[in-house]
Design a protein around this motif. Sequence first.
Motif, PDB file in Angstrom:
ATOM      1  N   GLY A  45       0.785  -1.228   0.000  1.00 55.50           N
ATOM      2  CA  GLY A  45       0.000   0.000   0.000  1.00 55.50           C
ATOM      3  C   GLY A  45       0.815   1.276   0.000  1.00 55.50           C
ATOM      4  N   GLU A  46       0.112   2.376   0.235  1.00 53.34           N
ATOM      5  CA  GLU A  46       0.715   3.714   0.244  1.00 53.34           C
ATOM      6  C   GLU A  46       1.106   4.078   1.680  1.00 53.34           C
ATOM      7  OE1 GLU A  46       1.190   6.217  -2.019  1.00 53.34           O
ATOM      8  OE2 GLU A  46       0.239   5.464  -3.847  1.00 53.34           O
ATOM      9  N   TRP A  47       2.390   4.016   1.971  1.00 55.36           N
ATOM     10  CA  TRP A  47       2.834   4.402   3.322  1.00 55.36           C
ATOM     11  C   TRP A  47       2.630   5.907   3.474  1.00 55.36           C
ATOM     12  CZ3 TRP A  47       4.884   1.383   7.325  1.00 55.36           C
ATOM     13  CH2 TRP A  47       5.323   2.103   8.435  1.00 55.36           C
ATOM     14  N   PRO A  48       1.894   6.356   4.501  1.00 57.52           N
ATOM     15  CA  PRO A  48       1.646   7.801   4.667  1.00 57.52           C
ATOM     16  C   PRO A  48       2.937   8.552   4.984  1.00 57.52           C
ATOM     17  CG  PRO A  48       0.155   6.458   6.027  1.00 57.52           C
ATOM     18  CD  PRO A  48       1.242   5.551   5.541  1.00 57.52           C
ATOM     19  N   SER A  49       3.167   9.641   4.300  1.00 61.68           N
ATOM     20  CA  SER A  49       4.402  10.415   4.494  1.00 61.68           C
ATOM     21  C   SER A  49       4.536  10.940   5.916  1.00 61.68           C
ATOM     22  CB  SER A  49       4.451  11.589   3.516  1.00 61.68           C
ATOM     23  OG  SER A  49       4.534  11.117   2.189  1.00 61.68           O
ATOM     24  N   HIS A  50       3.390  11.190   6.579  1.00 61.41           N
ATOM     25  CA  HIS A  50       3.449  11.778   7.925  1.00 61.41           C
ATOM     26  C   HIS A  50       3.811  10.742   8.991  1.00 61.41           C
ATOM     27  CE1 HIS A  50      -0.697  10.214   7.851  1.00 61.41           C
ATOM     28  NE2 HIS A  50      -0.542  10.064   9.151  1.00 61.41           N
ATOM     29  N   VAL A  51       3.751   9.458   8.642  1.00 63.72           N
ATOM     30  CA  VAL A  51       4.102   8.418   9.624  1.00 63.72           C
ATOM     31  C   VAL A  51       5.610   8.212   9.575  1.00 63.72           C
ATOM     32  CG1 VAL A  51       3.787   6.028  10.367  1.00 63.72           C
ATOM     33  CG2 VAL A  51       1.853   7.312   9.443  1.00 63.72           C
ATOM     34  N   LYS A  52       6.310   8.921  10.434  1.00 64.68           N
ATOM     35  CA  LYS A  52       7.776   8.878  10.429  1.00 64.68           C
ATOM     36  C   LYS A  52       8.335   7.986  11.525  1.00 64.68           C
ATOM     37  CE  LYS A  52       8.029  13.527   8.461  1.00 64.68           C
ATOM     38  NZ  LYS A  52       8.171  13.018   7.095  1.00 64.68           N
ATOM     39  N   SER A  53       7.459   7.502  12.403  1.00 69.31           N
ATOM     40  CA  SER A  53       7.911   6.649  13.497  1.00 69.31           C
ATOM     41  C   SER A  53       6.764   5.751  13.949  1.00 69.31           C
ATOM     42  CB  SER A  53       8.398   7.515  14.669  1.00 69.31           C
ATOM     43  OG  SER A  53       8.703   6.713  15.791  1.00 69.31           O
ATOM     44  N   VAL A  54       7.102   4.514  14.292  1.00 71.55           N
ATOM     45  CA  VAL A  54       6.137   3.607  14.903  1.00 71.55           C
ATOM     46  C   VAL A  54       6.687   3.222  16.270  1.00 71.55           C
ATOM     47  CG1 VAL A  54       5.027   1.338  14.808  1.00 71.55           C
ATOM     48  CG2 VAL A  54       5.255   2.709  12.724  1.00 71.55           C
ATOM     49  N   LYS A  55       5.914   3.555  17.309  1.00 75.90           N
ATOM     50  CA  LYS A  55       6.281   3.171  18.673  1.00 75.90           C
ATOM     51  C   LYS A  55       5.214   2.205  19.171  1.00 75.90           C
ATOM     52  CE  LYS A  55       8.530   7.582  19.836  1.00 75.90           C
ATOM     53  NZ  LYS A  55       8.510   8.759  20.732  1.00 75.90           N
TER      54      LYS A  55
END
Length: 319
Positions: A182-192
């Motif tokens: 899919g399209e990874w959202p540009s605003h998701v810069k980190s996953v905690k």
Amino acid sequence: MKTEHNGVQLIAITSEHDGQRIDNFLRTFLKGVPKSMIYRILRKGEVRVNKKRIKPEYKLIAGDELRIPPIRTSSREAPEVSPKLERVAQLDRAILFEDDAILVLNKPSGTAVHGGSGLSFGVIEGLRALRPDARFLELVHRLDRDTSGILLVAKKRSALRSLHEQLRDKTMQKDYLALVRGEWPSHVKSVKAPLLKNILQSGERIVKVSSEGKPSETRFKVEERFGFATLVKASPVTGRTHQIRVHTLHAGHPIAFDDRYGVAVFDQQLTHTGLSRLFLHAAALTFTHPTTGETLRVEAPLDHGLKQCLTVLRQKKNA
């Protein structure tokens, strides 16, 4: 080291091996001797430290005197590891950097870092076959069997300690490339998301996001978009088992051809690219050299399968 007339070896432990477990020291020192025999002589008290019996988990101290009995292996006893010559040669070609302290390898996908669990061949076994005179070869960190890319190996105990310290202090930068659904959202810069590891009865490790798990963080950056898929750079801040694979799934964008955390429909969309392996590659590693203090950045090129996949996706995007 000195050898007595009856074949007994007496070794003075230096600071190089200070803190190392006796069983790990013997497995490195007694190359070619089956693990079962090493543990047998430890259990029977034939190995002594300062003239005393010790347990396999005993940690050596600089100044210890180690007594190793003469080792006689039966000619009928098959060696524990018998790596295929071609796989050893493949590892030799995969070395990216090497000096007296460290070795950096571009690990092929499908090769485990250690033999065991039914596998007769792993990276460490292959490197020991390549470097028979190297007294010390230990992994600084690990990669999953199906993940390719940079793997750092210490050739000195002091180098291992220094590099482990960098991992603990989070001063070592690891960058992976992953092809996700899919399209990874540009605003998701980190996953905690905290990760909890479970061991199934089969011995398989499965990791899931759980409030009971350990704190975990991965940083992400979009590298290239293909509509139904995105190439992302993933930089783990923590170093949990399967961390990137579970964090991408948690974000709703599992990695291509992930047999544990992936999605079959996504894999089918990629069959025309020829891809048949997990698209997760440790592409770059930045760290401080343990003896020179120099900042090193090592990059590992993608293998043919991953390159071909991206080439086909780019052609389709630009058609």
